[in-house]
Design an enzyme around this catalytic site. Structure first.
Site, PDB file in Angstrom:
ATOM      1  CB  ILE A 399      -0.947  -0.048   1.209  1.00 40.16           C
ATOM      2  CG1 ILE A 399      -1.974  -1.174   0.998  1.00 40.16           C
ATOM      3  CG2 ILE A 399      -1.627   1.288   1.457  1.00 40.16           C
ATOM      4  CD1 ILE A 399      -2.698  -1.608   2.253  1.00 40.16           C
ATOM      5  CG  ASP A 400       4.333   3.359   2.655  1.00 45.44           C
ATOM      6  OD1 ASP A 400       3.684   4.409   2.517  1.00 45.44           O
ATOM      7  OD2 ASP A 400       5.318   3.274   3.416  1.00 45.44           O
ATOM      8  CG  ASP A 401       6.651   0.526  -2.501  1.00 48.43           C
ATOM      9  OD1 ASP A 401       7.562   1.040  -3.157  1.00 48.43           O
ATOM     10  OD2 ASP A 401       6.839  -0.088  -1.437  1.00 48.43           O
ATOM     11  NE  ARG A 475       4.484   6.741   1.884  1.00 52.21           N
ATOM     12  CZ  ARG A 475       5.570   7.418   2.282  1.00 52.21           C
ATOM     13  NH1 ARG A 475       5.879   8.552   1.691  1.00 52.21           N
ATOM     14  NH2 ARG A 475       6.319   6.971   3.268  1.00 52.21           N
TER      15      ARG A 475
END
Length: 667
Positions: A399-401, A475
């Site tokens: 999810i972060d990427d 983010r």
């Protein structure tokens, strides 16, 4: 007459001060520009011909130590002694370990950190295996340090398991990881974090089929056993008696259970393991699971010329960096992450060459995940999308990427605009679909928070679960809100509420994937800024006060990995990346006139090296809190670019002076 002739002395002095301040901000903006031009040139120089960025990812000595133990597994000693074909690499690995020995004899898990007993035991074992004289001064110091820290018995479960495979720790006193995990109903395996399941499945095969491998004649670790201390698995909580009862039952089953039933479990685990090596660069594309995959295939009898075994070894060896006078292993590769951040930083700077950003966009879009992975167990109807951290790891997009790539693609136009639009649309839909029930986002899974799993005997690696966290949530919130979503959307509202509820009492936020509270705070602030919710002002001001309060005297910011162990902020020498995070946090909080912001900008401007880079020796990335930390070698380059780009915009926009006092004061 001019109206100014009738101004009071104090008012005229204030006007002159304001004018001087404006000149000062303009001068500082010009300094940012000069600094950015140097750093932009260096950042573009680091872009690969295919359009991506990928810096070295550095960790501690445990990777080199594990490599030596893996060589012992693959190349058992003969009557004449241990002479593996990889002896030259083993020698280099031993030298690499020794170079990082601390003055007290131990080995740490992050730069400037204290000796860690598990890392020190691994290092001592590896050095002794590699032929370093146990009576040498270095080994004596290591031995003394280990005994001071509790001896061999104080190691974590995974070190004990690894040593038990060679008879170097009593097998009856290590946790049993059953292959039957893959057969348990209710998807129990998928209640574990993605990285844990990728580790325990091959390790269960190793325990069940690997036997006890030989060590060189006369080799043991008796000298680092703490006298009189029990080898039994420590009881860490009230439920220990239950889990250790289960563990005893598993050991009985392992020795006396029905062989046909056990074989079914082994084959199911083997199938799971091999299925998860497809469409990726090794199982999980991370060092520990890739190492256990090699060991598991060997334990199952795969010959050295079997295609699956050859591929497993090649993927593992690819993590090795053997460059003249340096030898180390990377825990994985970080190309998607580095590319997304580098492109985003250049885009926010406003001067990124379009052709270079187009290359980056094309490279990223080609790596969108289009197959269902482990995440689909809980989201079976969600269309696949997202990005993994590594070159290829399609079972585990994160999810972060994905959020970071969406931010980068705001500034980078691909060669096929229609394909880019479809890709971005799928990724946004996937992100919303991966939101957990508490409103936050985790790294790989949804609602991966079954706390009971933290009680199992092998859960002391502090990574059994993948819970939601403020840094990723912040983010994702920024990425979605910059795509036009507002707090009127229920997913955005829930994310804002999650951040408000998860704020620490001192105003900071915990950072799971970066060190630590500075990281969590800057990302939460950026998310809240772009969500622009009306009920966040107090939380934002509180966070800004906290950031100002932890600034170092030199104008920068630094935080130690010890923050995780202490459960509160622990100061460290200033680093470029953490200083950049704090600057980004203050700008997001609207504190563009605060003196701390000016001093932070000056710190980055003044510490830039002539080649356009910054020096950073400390670990600012987090793998597993309290267990494994990371040095991203490009953090020191693209985070200052991002921070100074936004700082320059803020300085240029500040045509009016600050109020006589900020909205808050730090004593």
């Amino acid at each position: 007459m001019e109206p100014a002739w009738f101004e009071s002395v104090s008012r005229r002095a204030g006007r002159k001060t304001a004018s001087a301040a404006a000149v000062g901000r303009q001068t500082l903006a010009e300094a940012c520009t000069a600094t950015l031009l140097r750093s932009q040139s260096k950042l573009l120089e680091l872009q690969k011909p295919d359009g991506y960025w990928c810096g070295d990812l550095l960790a501690d000595t445990t990777l080199e130590s594990d490599y030596i133990l893996l060589q012992l597994w693959l190349h058992p000693p003969q009557d004449s002694g241990w002479a593996p074909p990889s002896h030259e690499r083993i020698r280099k690995a031993a030298q690499s370990i020794l170079r990082r020995q601390l003055p007290d004899g131990g080995f740490n898990i992050y730069p400037s950190g204290p000796a860690d007993v598990s890392a020190s035991i691994k290092a001592y074992t590896a050095l002794k295996l590699s032929g370093v004289d146990p009576d040498s001064e270095a080994m004596q110091r290591a031995r003394d340090c280990i005994l001071r820290l509790g001896g061999l018995q104080a190691a974590n479960s995974y070190v004990k398991i690894n040593l038990s495979l060679f008879g170097l720790f009593p097998r009856q006193h290590v946790p049993t990881i059953p292959a039957e995990l893959v057969l348990l109903p209710g998807g129990v395996l998928y209640e574990m974090s993605s990285w844990t399941r990728a580790i325990v499945v091959p390790l269960s095969i190793v325990q069940a089929r690997g036997g006890t491998r030989p060590v060189p004649s006369g080799f043991d670790l008796k000298e680092i056993e703490a006298p009189g201390k029990s080898f039994r698995i420590p009881r860490r909580h009230k439920l220990s008696f239950l889990f250790y009862g289960i563990d005893r039952g598993l050991k009985i089953w392992h020795g006396r259970g029905n062989e046909k039933v056990k074989a079914v479990a082994i084959r199911a685990a083997e199938k799971w393991m091999l299925d998860h090596t497809r469409y990726c660069d090794g199982l999980g594309a991370i060092y520990p699971s890739m190492m256990y995959l090699v060991m598991a295939l060997d334990a199952l009898g795969y010959p050295a010329d079997h295609p699956d075994f050859i591929e497993a070894v090649e993927h593992f060896d690819a993590l090795m960096c053997d460059r003249q006078d340096e030898f180390f292993f990377q825990p994985c590769f970080s190309p998607v992450w580095d590319t997304a951040y580098a492109a985003f930083a250049l885009g926010e700077m406003g001067q990124g060459p379009p052709d270079r950003l187009r290359q980056a966009a094309d490279w990223l879009i080609a790596r969108e995940v289009r197959r269902k992975g482990d995440w689909s167990v809980k989201r079976p109807d969600l269309e696949p999308s997202g990005w993994a951290f590594e070159f290829a790891n399609e079972h585990y997009p994160d999810i972060d990427d994905t959020a970071m790539v969406l931010l980068a693609l705001m500034h980078a136009s691909a060669s096929d605009p229609a394909a880019q639009q479809r890709c971005e649309s799928r990724a946004i839909h996937w992100l919303f679909g991966m939101q957990s029930k508490d409103g936050g986002w985790a790294a790989f899974d949804v609602d991966n928070d079954w706390q009971l799993l933290n009680k199992v005997p092998f859960a002391d690696h502090n990574a059994m679960l993948d819970p939601t966290c403020p840094d990723i949530t912040g983010r994702v919130l920024e990425a979605l809100c910059r795509r036009g979503y507002t707090v009127e959307h229920p997913g955005i509202r829930r994310a804002v509420d999650y951040l408000l509820k998860s704020q620490e009492t001192n105003g900071s936020w915990y950072g799971r994937w970066g060190v630590d509270y500075i990281y969590g705070t800057f990302l939460a602030l950026r998310g809240l800024k772009h969500a622009n919710a009306p009920d966040t002002e107090e939380a934002v001001h509180k966070a800004a006060r906290w950031l100002a309060a932890v600034q170092n005297p030199d104008g920068g910011w630094g935080e130690s990995c010890a923050s995780y162990a202490e459960n509160h902020f622990v100061a460290a020498p200033s680093t470029p990346s953490q200083t950049a995070w704090a600057i980004l946090g203050l700008i997001a909080a609207g504190e563009t006139h605060h003196d701390g912001l000016r001093r932070g900008i000056e710190y980055l401007v003044e510490t830039q090296r002539p080649d356009g880079t910054w020096a950073e020796e400390l670990a600012t990335g987090t793998g597993f809190p309290n267990v494994f930390y990371l040095q991203y070698t490009l953090y020191r380059n693209y985070f200052p670019v991002l921070a100074l780009s936004l700082a320059r915009k803020a300085l240029r926009a500040s045509s009016r002076p600050a109020a006589p006092a900020t909205r808050w004061a730090v004593s």
